[in-house]
Design a protein around this motif. Sequence first.
Motif, short mmCIF file in Angstrom:
data_model
loop_
_atom_site.label_atom_id
_atom_site.label_comp_id
_atom_site.label_asym_id
_atom_site.label_seq_id
_atom_site.Cartn_x
_atom_site.Cartn_y
_atom_site.Cartn_z
N GLY A 52 0.82 -1.21 0.00
CA GLY A 52 0.00 0.00 0.00
C GLY A 52 0.85 1.26 0.00
N ALA A 53 1.93 1.24 0.76
CA ALA A 53 2.81 2.41 0.81
C ALA A 53 3.49 2.63 -0.53
N ARG A 58 3.86 4.51 -6.78
CA ARG A 58 3.61 3.99 -8.14
C ARG A 58 2.48 4.74 -8.83
N SER A 59 1.48 5.13 -8.07
CA SER A 59 0.31 5.81 -8.64
C SER A 59 0.56 7.29 -8.88
N GLY A 60 1.66 7.81 -8.34
CA GLY A 60 1.94 9.23 -8.47
C GLY A 60 1.30 10.11 -7.41
N ARG A 61 0.66 9.48 -6.42
CA ARG A 61 0.01 10.28 -5.37
C ARG A 61 1.02 10.98 -4.48
N ILE A 62 2.22 10.38 -4.32
CA ILE A 62 3.31 11.04 -3.60
C ILE A 62 4.58 10.88 -4.42
N LEU A 69 12.07 5.33 4.25
CA LEU A 69 11.06 6.31 4.68
C LEU A 69 9.67 5.69 4.69
N LEU A 70 9.38 4.84 3.71
CA LEU A 70 8.09 4.15 3.71
C LEU A 70 8.00 3.16 4.86
N ALA A 152 15.74 3.42 -10.35
CA ALA A 152 14.62 3.66 -11.26
C ALA A 152 13.72 4.80 -10.81
N ARG A 153 13.79 5.17 -9.53
CA ARG A 153 12.89 6.17 -8.94
C ARG A 153 11.44 5.75 -9.04
N ASP A 154 11.21 4.46 -8.87
CA ASP A 154 9.87 3.89 -8.86
C ASP A 154 9.98 2.51 -8.22
#
Length: 234
Positions: A52-53, A58-62, A69-70, A152-154
Amino acid sequence: MTEVKLLLFDVFGTLADWHGSIAREVHGLLAARGLAVDGAGFATAWRAEYQGAMEEVRSGRIPFCKLDLLHRRNLDIVLKAQGLDHLDEATRRQLNLAWHRLDGWPDVTPGLARLRLKYRLAPCSNGNISLMADLARRNGWHWDAITGAELARDYKPKAIVYLSAVEAFDCAPHEAMMVAAHSSDLAAAAAAGLRTAFIARPNEHGPGIGETAASVPVDVSANGLIDLAERLGG
């Protein structure tokens, strides 16, 4: 299989016993502070917040942030849910770094040593680079580079995570093999053009709780990294 030059590894569950290690760390750190906590249950609850974190990123919400940090965000959620919201900041930091102190499965260190004779090796994990480096030093793993989410920053299973690792080694996707204990990881890697190897980890989430066979088509299935080396002719 003769075209494969690079092996990329999932780490949490595939190489490292995250559940047993986190359970041990949680029990030890909190017992030392007079707190009786079910370490195994806490480890399961903490890991349950994992996908979920990452989906927030992945969705771009944050924006992208490191897994450390997650993990800390998720730790605070679990502590509150378990009535431990009073835990001090220093202990929270120590607990969060427990992910840097995971123990590898017994077959991993000798298995990687054998595989390294024939292939280039790198983690392709959602864990950040400092976390991967600490696990390698703790367990005696020798990587040719560290790839994965931070590069990858993802986060996996986004294709960019696998493909950025392949590109870092100047390989084509079919020249790389993703090695994992999770069918979903391997399905995503295959969709990105990589070859795939499934590693059975029947105790990943605790005794008798883990994948024993791939639920998707894979190129190779093995019972550990020594078995994988033998199947790959190493």
